[in-house]
Design an enzyme around this catalytic site. Structure first.
Site, PDB file in Angstrom:
ATOM      1  N   ARG A 149      19.844  35.215  49.014  1.00 20.87           N
ATOM      2  CA  ARG A 149      19.282  36.533  48.698  1.00 20.87           C
ATOM      3  C   ARG A 149      20.194  37.217  47.702  1.00 20.87           C
ATOM      4  O   ARG A 149      21.386  37.387  47.973  1.00 20.87           O
ATOM      5  CB  ARG A 149      19.185  37.362  49.979  1.00 20.87           C
ATOM      6  CG  ARG A 149      18.454  38.660  49.780  1.00 20.87           C
ATOM      7  CD  ARG A 149      18.587  39.563  50.987  1.00 20.87           C
ATOM      8  NE  ARG A 149      19.762  40.391  50.872  1.00 20.87           N
ATOM      9  CZ  ARG A 149      19.965  41.520  51.558  1.00 20.87           C
ATOM     10  NH1 ARG A 149      19.052  41.911  52.445  1.00 20.87           N
ATOM     11  NH2 ARG A 149      21.048  42.219  51.402  1.00 20.87           N
ATOM     12  N   TYR A 161      22.536  50.740  48.083  1.00 11.77           N
ATOM     13  CA  TYR A 161      22.605  50.392  49.498  1.00 11.77           C
ATOM     14  C   TYR A 161      23.193  48.995  49.725  1.00 11.77           C
ATOM     15  O   TYR A 161      22.720  48.015  49.159  1.00 11.77           O
ATOM     16  CB  TYR A 161      21.202  50.463  50.110  1.00 11.77           C
ATOM     17  CG  TYR A 161      21.173  50.025  51.541  1.00 11.77           C
ATOM     18  CD1 TYR A 161      21.627  50.867  52.544  1.00 11.77           C
ATOM     19  CD2 TYR A 161      20.725  48.760  51.898  1.00 11.77           C
ATOM     20  CE1 TYR A 161      21.637  50.460  53.863  1.00 11.77           C
ATOM     21  CE2 TYR A 161      20.724  48.339  53.215  1.00 11.77           C
ATOM     22  CZ  TYR A 161      21.183  49.203  54.191  1.00 11.77           C
ATOM     23  OH  TYR A 161      21.200  48.799  55.485  1.00 11.77           O
ATOM     24  N   ASP A 213      15.591  41.751  48.460  1.00 11.47           N
ATOM     25  CA  ASP A 213      15.204  42.781  49.433  1.00 11.47           C
ATOM     26  C   ASP A 213      15.065  44.120  48.703  1.00 11.47           C
ATOM     27  O   ASP A 213      16.025  44.598  48.090  1.00 11.47           O
ATOM     28  CB  ASP A 213      16.294  42.866  50.512  1.00 11.47           C
ATOM     29  CG  ASP A 213      15.857  43.629  51.746  1.00 11.47           C
ATOM     30  OD1 ASP A 213      14.907  44.432  51.645  1.00 11.47           O
ATOM     31  OD2 ASP A 213      16.477  43.428  52.805  1.00 11.47           O
ATOM     32  N   HIS A 215      14.205  46.920  50.333  1.00 13.57           N
ATOM     33  CA  HIS A 215      14.600  47.947  51.309  1.00 13.57           C
ATOM     34  C   HIS A 215      13.617  49.113  51.431  1.00 13.57           C
ATOM     35  O   HIS A 215      14.039  50.279  51.467  1.00 13.57           O
ATOM     36  CB  HIS A 215      16.011  48.453  50.988  1.00 13.57           C
ATOM     37  CG  HIS A 215      17.082  47.440  51.275  1.00 13.57           C
ATOM     38  ND1 HIS A 215      17.239  46.865  52.511  1.00 13.57           N
ATOM     39  CD2 HIS A 215      18.033  46.893  50.480  1.00 13.57           C
ATOM     40  CE1 HIS A 215      18.248  46.020  52.470  1.00 13.57           C
ATOM     41  NE2 HIS A 215      18.736  45.997  51.254  1.00 13.57           N
ATOM     42  N   GLU A 239      11.235  41.146  49.837  1.00 12.82           N
ATOM     43  CA  GLU A 239      11.261  41.707  51.197  1.00 12.82           C
ATOM     44  C   GLU A 239      11.100  43.223  51.197  1.00 12.82           C
ATOM     45  O   GLU A 239      11.654  43.914  50.337  1.00 12.82           O
ATOM     46  CB  GLU A 239      12.612  41.323  51.807  1.00 12.82           C
ATOM     47  CG  GLU A 239      12.836  41.835  53.201  1.00 12.82           C
ATOM     48  CD  GLU A 239      14.170  41.325  53.734  1.00 12.82           C
ATOM     49  OE1 GLU A 239      14.630  40.237  53.319  1.00 12.82           O
ATOM     50  OE2 GLU A 239      14.768  42.021  54.576  1.00 12.82           O
ATOM     51  N   GLU A 265      11.540  43.595  59.792  1.00 10.79           N
ATOM     52  CA  GLU A 265      12.817  43.751  60.506  1.00 10.79           C
ATOM     53  C   GLU A 265      12.898  45.042  61.305  1.00 10.79           C
ATOM     54  O   GLU A 265      13.660  45.127  62.253  1.00 10.79           O
ATOM     55  CB  GLU A 265      14.003  43.614  59.540  1.00 10.79           C
ATOM     56  CG  GLU A 265      14.120  44.710  58.520  1.00 10.79           C
ATOM     57  CD  GLU A 265      15.304  44.503  57.556  1.00 10.79           C
ATOM     58  OE1 GLU A 265      15.439  43.416  56.991  1.00 10.79           O
ATOM     59  OE2 GLU A 265      16.069  45.453  57.383  1.00 10.79           O
ATOM     60  N   ARG A 286       9.359  39.208  59.949  1.00 10.66           N
ATOM     61  CA  ARG A 286      10.824  39.217  60.040  1.00 10.66           C
ATOM     62  C   ARG A 286      11.368  39.821  61.338  1.00 10.66           C
ATOM     63  O   ARG A 286      12.540  40.190  61.394  1.00 10.66           O
ATOM     64  CB  ARG A 286      11.393  40.007  58.857  1.00 10.66           C
ATOM     65  CG  ARG A 286      10.995  39.471  57.521  1.00 10.66           C
ATOM     66  CD  ARG A 286      12.137  38.904  56.733  1.00 10.66           C
ATOM     67  NE  ARG A 286      13.274  39.790  56.645  1.00 10.66           N
ATOM     68  CZ  ARG A 286      14.523  39.425  56.969  1.00 10.66           C
ATOM     69  NH1 ARG A 286      14.777  38.204  57.395  1.00 10.66           N
ATOM     70  NH2 ARG A 286      15.512  40.285  56.854  1.00 10.66           N
ATOM     71  N   GLU A 342      17.760  34.145  58.469  1.00  9.23           N
ATOM     72  CA  GLU A 342      18.793  34.850  57.696  1.00  9.23           C
ATOM     73  C   GLU A 342      20.147  34.691  58.394  1.00  9.23           C
ATOM     74  O   GLU A 342      20.247  34.816  59.612  1.00  9.23           O
ATOM     75  CB  GLU A 342      18.442  36.351  57.610  1.00  9.23           C
ATOM     76  CG  GLU A 342      19.476  37.168  56.855  1.00  9.23           C
ATOM     77  CD  GLU A 342      19.123  38.659  56.797  1.00  9.23           C
ATOM     78  OE1 GLU A 342      18.246  39.094  57.573  1.00  9.23           O
ATOM     79  OE2 GLU A 342      19.727  39.371  55.975  1.00  9.23           O
ATOM     80  N   TRP A 405      15.810  54.488  52.767  1.00  6.77           N
ATOM     81  CA  TRP A 405      17.056  53.838  52.354  1.00  6.77           C
ATOM     82  C   TRP A 405      16.760  52.440  51.886  1.00  6.77           C
ATOM     83  O   TRP A 405      17.494  51.816  51.223  1.00  6.77           O
ATOM     84  CB  TRP A 405      18.109  53.844  53.479  1.00  6.77           C
ATOM     85  CG  TRP A 405      17.662  53.189  54.726  1.00  6.77           C
ATOM     86  CD1 TRP A 405      17.123  53.777  55.824  1.00  6.77           C
ATOM     87  CD2 TRP A 405      17.748  51.799  55.021  1.00  6.77           C
ATOM     88  NE1 TRP A 405      16.844  52.849  56.779  1.00  6.77           N
ATOM     89  CE2 TRP A 405      17.227  51.612  56.315  1.00  6.77           C
ATOM     90  CE3 TRP A 405      18.209  50.683  54.326  1.00  6.77           C
ATOM     91  CZ2 TRP A 405      17.144  50.362  56.929  1.00  6.77           C
ATOM     92  CZ3 TRP A 405      18.126  49.447  54.935  1.00  6.77           C
ATOM     93  CH2 TRP A 405      17.596  49.297  56.221  1.00  6.77           C
TER      94      TRP A 405
HETATM   95  C1  CS2 Z   1      18.874  44.006  55.651  1.00  8.31           C
HETATM   96  C2  CS2 Z   1      19.777  44.462  56.766  1.00  8.31           C
HETATM   97  O1  CS2 Z   1      19.381  41.842  56.372  1.00  8.31           O
HETATM   98  C3  CS2 Z   1      18.551  42.534  55.815  1.00  8.31           C
HETATM   99  O2  CS2 Z   1      17.522  42.113  55.369  1.00  8.31           O
HETATM  100  O3  CS2 Z   1      17.731  44.717  55.424  1.00  8.31           O
HETATM  101  O4  CS2 Z   1      21.058  44.205  56.383  1.00  8.31           O
HETATM  102  C4  CS2 Z   1      19.690  45.924  57.140  1.00  8.31           C
HETATM  103  O5  CS2 Z   1      20.165  46.683  56.081  1.00  8.31           O
HETATM  104  C5  CS2 Z   1      20.526  46.196  58.351  1.00  8.31           C
HETATM  105  O6  CS2 Z   1      20.238  45.275  59.341  1.00  8.31           O
HETATM  106  C6  CS2 Z   1      20.282  47.592  58.890  1.00  8.31           C
HETATM  107  O7  CS2 Z   1      20.684  47.661  60.198  1.00  8.31           O
HETATM  108 MG    MG Z   2      16.064  43.458  54.928  1.00  8.90          MG
END
Ligand code: CS2
Ligand code: MG
Length: 405
Positions: A149, A161, A213, A215, A239, A265, A286, A342, A405
């Site tokens: 990634r 971020y 990602d 986000h 993602e 996630e 995810r 991951e 975020w």
């Molecule tokens: C991220 C995470 O792994 C990922 O895909 O989106 O690192 C995420 O930022 C953190 O798990 C937030 O707790």
């Molecule tokens: Mg993520």
């Protein structure tokens, strides 16, 4: 089985970052562990477990995993949500651990046995500038990873971020109780990201899986545009393009791009992702073992996904503890439509605090053959790392509006 649960204790430790672990002990002295870590809200889950679930667990038959799950889910009246589901997830994984140890079998055997020899994994490469990012990708490939990634800085922004300007690591939670605010400009990101990912593809050639990602920060139109612009890069997935509570908007994204999408996630039950799956709005789901109610519930999500040719790809950042990471690798080995896990890696002391049978080699993971989940907790060492408040940053746009975020 006459064995009963005699204790359900919560251990909080911070070997580089915070983890909440449930320890279930049976009358026969079998100990099972479950992860209950919810990044930035750890103590809420610890209280949920200590104050509300532990009294229900003591005296119960640890073999009745599904019945316990139903009791904790339906019996509370209040359903879903990350605090509840992380707590239920911890109980579920601890009971699978107990069952495996009682029967002398690794959990993947209890889930039907291996459907593959090993579980494909991806890791992170992050750097502010493109040349450093290419070096970071090379370093990951040298470690054997076949899927990476890639995240970079954005010209004009002081912070992005999860990225550090000087360190090639990604750990978004900052220690300390103060709130960290970042500035975000989606237009600047959209102008830059396609070139960055094109440079990475050009650098690694066609054989490496690349992921990215976003986000949750894009509008549906922006997501569609980005997906389209990235088609020549041939991403394994893009993602979290939008804040996916409004899942219908993903139809628009789908109409405009064949770039595969991965989401889930922050979702905690099958009821949160069933629309994503049955409408085929994503290619990868995810949800993580820890945040989606444990092994039992994640398997149901993946069973639904299988019908729609959506594949599982659980969240695995450093805030998913080695306990639920191990549990996820068991699920991965035993579940046909599990695509990839991951693996962000852990701060060094974490491996000593949670000795584990799961292992990484040559781009793949294996859960190991220790009975149960195969992850223990060194409580003496854990006690040396007391909880420290740590929070994810928040983001504001250039005019000061709070954004995703
Ligand atoms: C991220 C995470 O792994 C990922 O895909 O989106 O690192 C995420 O930022 C953190 O798990 C937030 O707790
Ligand atoms: Mg993520």
């Amino acid at each position: 089985m006459s064995d009963r649960i005699v204790a359900a204790d919560v251990v909080i430790t911070s070997p580089g970052r915070n983890y909440v672990t449930l320890k279930v002990t049976t009358a026969d002295g079998v100990v099972g562990y479950g992860d209950a870590t919810l990044n930035g809200r750890e103590l809420a889950v610890a209280s949920y477990l200590r104050d509300h679930l532990a009294p229900l667990l003591v005296g119960r038959d640890p073999a009745r995993i599904e019945d316990t799950w139903q009791l904790l889910y339906r019996g509370a009246y209040w359903r879903r949500g990350p605090v509840t589901m992380a707590a239920i997830g911890a109980v579920d994984v601890a009971l699978w651990d107990v069952k495996g140890k009682t029967l002398g079998q690794p959990v993947y055997q209890l889930l039907g046995g291996a459907v593959r020899a090993r579980v494909l994994t991806y890791t992170h490469a992050s750097a502010w500038e493109v040349p450093a990012l290419l070096d970071a990708v090379d370093a990951r490939l040298a470690q054997g990873f076949r899927a990476v990634r890639a995240q970079s800085g954005v010209p004009g922004l002081a912070t992005v971020y999860g990225l550090h300007r000087d360190v090639a690591s990604y750990e978004p939670a900052a220690r300390g109780s103060g709130l960290v605010e970042e500035r975000w400009d989606t237009s600047a990101y959209l102008r830059h990201a396609p070139d960055v990912l094109a440079a990475v593809r050009e650098h690694v050639g066609p054989g490496v899986h690349l992921l990215h990602d976003a986000h949750h920060r894009l509008t549906p139109q922006q997501a569609a545009r980005l997906g389209k612009a990235l088609e020549p890069v041939d991403l394994f997935w893009l993602e979290d393009v939008t804040p996916a509570e409004n899942q219908d908007v993903l139809r628009l994204v789908r109409q405009h791009t064949t770039t595969p999408l991965a989401i889930g996630e922050v979702f905690t039950t099958v009821f949160d992702v069933h629309h994503l799956i049955t409408e085929q709005l994503v290619d990868f789901v995810r949800c993580a073992v820890v945040h989606a109610g444990g092994i039992s519930h994640l398997r149901k999500i993946l069973a639904l996904a299988e019908v729609y040719q959506v594949r599982g790809a659980p969240h695995g950042p450093s805030d998913v503890s080695p306990v639920s990471f191990g549990a996820s690798v068991h699920v991965g080995l035993a579940t046909h439509n599990f695509a990839i896990q991951e693996y962000m890696g852990y701060p060094e002391p974490v491996h000593d605090v949670f000795p584990h049978s799961w292992s990484y080699a040559d781009g793949y993971l294996h859960p190991g053959d220790a009975p149960g989940i195969g992850v223990e907790l060194d409580e003496k060492l854990a006690a040396k790392f007391p909880y420290e408040p740590a929070y994810l940053p928040v983001a504001r746009t250039l005019d000061g509006t709070l954004t995703d975020w």
